[in-house]
Design an enzyme around this catalytic site. Sequence first.
Site, PDB file in Angstrom:
ATOM      1  N   ARG A  24       0.817  -1.215   0.000  1.00  0.00           N
ATOM      2  CA  ARG A  24       0.000   0.000   0.000  1.00  0.00           C
ATOM      3  C   ARG A  24       0.852   1.266   0.000  1.00  0.00           C
ATOM      4  NH1 ARG A  24      -5.344  -1.264   3.774  1.00  0.00           N
ATOM      5  NH2 ARG A  24      -5.881  -3.241   2.758  1.00  0.00           N
ATOM      6  N   ASP A  73     -15.882   7.975  10.306  1.00  0.00           N
ATOM      7  CA  ASP A  73     -14.799   7.054   9.997  1.00  0.00           C
ATOM      8  C   ASP A  73     -13.491   7.831  10.069  1.00  0.00           C
ATOM      9  OD1 ASP A  73     -14.712   4.079   8.688  1.00  0.00           O
ATOM     10  OD2 ASP A  73     -12.972   5.255   8.084  1.00  0.00           O
TER      11      ASP A  73
END
Length: 306
Positions: free
Chosen positions: A64, A177
């Site tokens: 990532r 979130d």
Amino acid sequence: MTTVPSPSPAPDSAPTDRGAVPAATSGRREFPFERRHFDFIAHMLYQLAGIALAPHKIEMVYSRLARRLRDLRLSDFDTYCALLESEEGANEVGFLVNALTTNLTSFFRESHHFDFLAKTAVPEMRARHTGESSHPRLRIWSAGCSSGQEPYTIAMVLASSFGPELRRWDAKILATDIDTHMVDTARCGVYPADLANSIPAPLRDRFTRRQREGGEPMVAMEEELKRLITFKPLNLLERWPMKGPFDAIFCRNVLIYFDRVGRTQVIGNFARMLEPGGYLFLGHSESLYGVSDRFRQTGPTIYRRL
């Protein structure tokens, strides 16, 4: 070249071995990635978000973040870690958290929760609040809402359960979130059409509309649902700006990323935010056993505040 420090491991997470990543994971890489880089990044993520990265996540972290190094045109992970520590890297810290948090969700995921919400929790909420005022108050929180399918599912349940009567209620769903990109996606409320297959057909027909973007079939959430939901970025381990109380809180498949200290802190705060008798919905692999005595289990991963 900047030397990356070897921080103390996060509780219950980082190992004590400080050697290089084995050849199987460090060889043939575009960017050299050693154990000290992983430990530094794991420690920073724990400090920022309370998320404990286990050693077997080395491959995930590299894959990532390697994309991020390419985007920034950086030559190695020493330079990237130095950027994270610098004043100029304040914005990059947000990208780091976004890149390393997992966002797996779907409409009506763990459907027994929404059956319980519709058949048990919502009737109780209506009975409890009806008569309090001309616009009774109802609050539900989707904590760790990811790309938004959970709060939109909650909104479908409320709208279909209340019917036209919902207009006279002060009903709101808070959706939060830590990943700011996911919050933006959720707020937009547009998804690939195949993701809507898990929505029961009558609700899909009523609460979504089909459209095309770039030639691809998509579904968009109706404004009726969007009006019920407020989307905000929030780190559950930092100060919460809202005051509550909430009638129900959904926090599913989030606690598994925290250590015991983080889980205890978050659950204690949920207990303070919930109405007496309010419901807490957890993920299928999560439990309050040994974490809190302020709840009674009323169903599979469904808890009620005492």
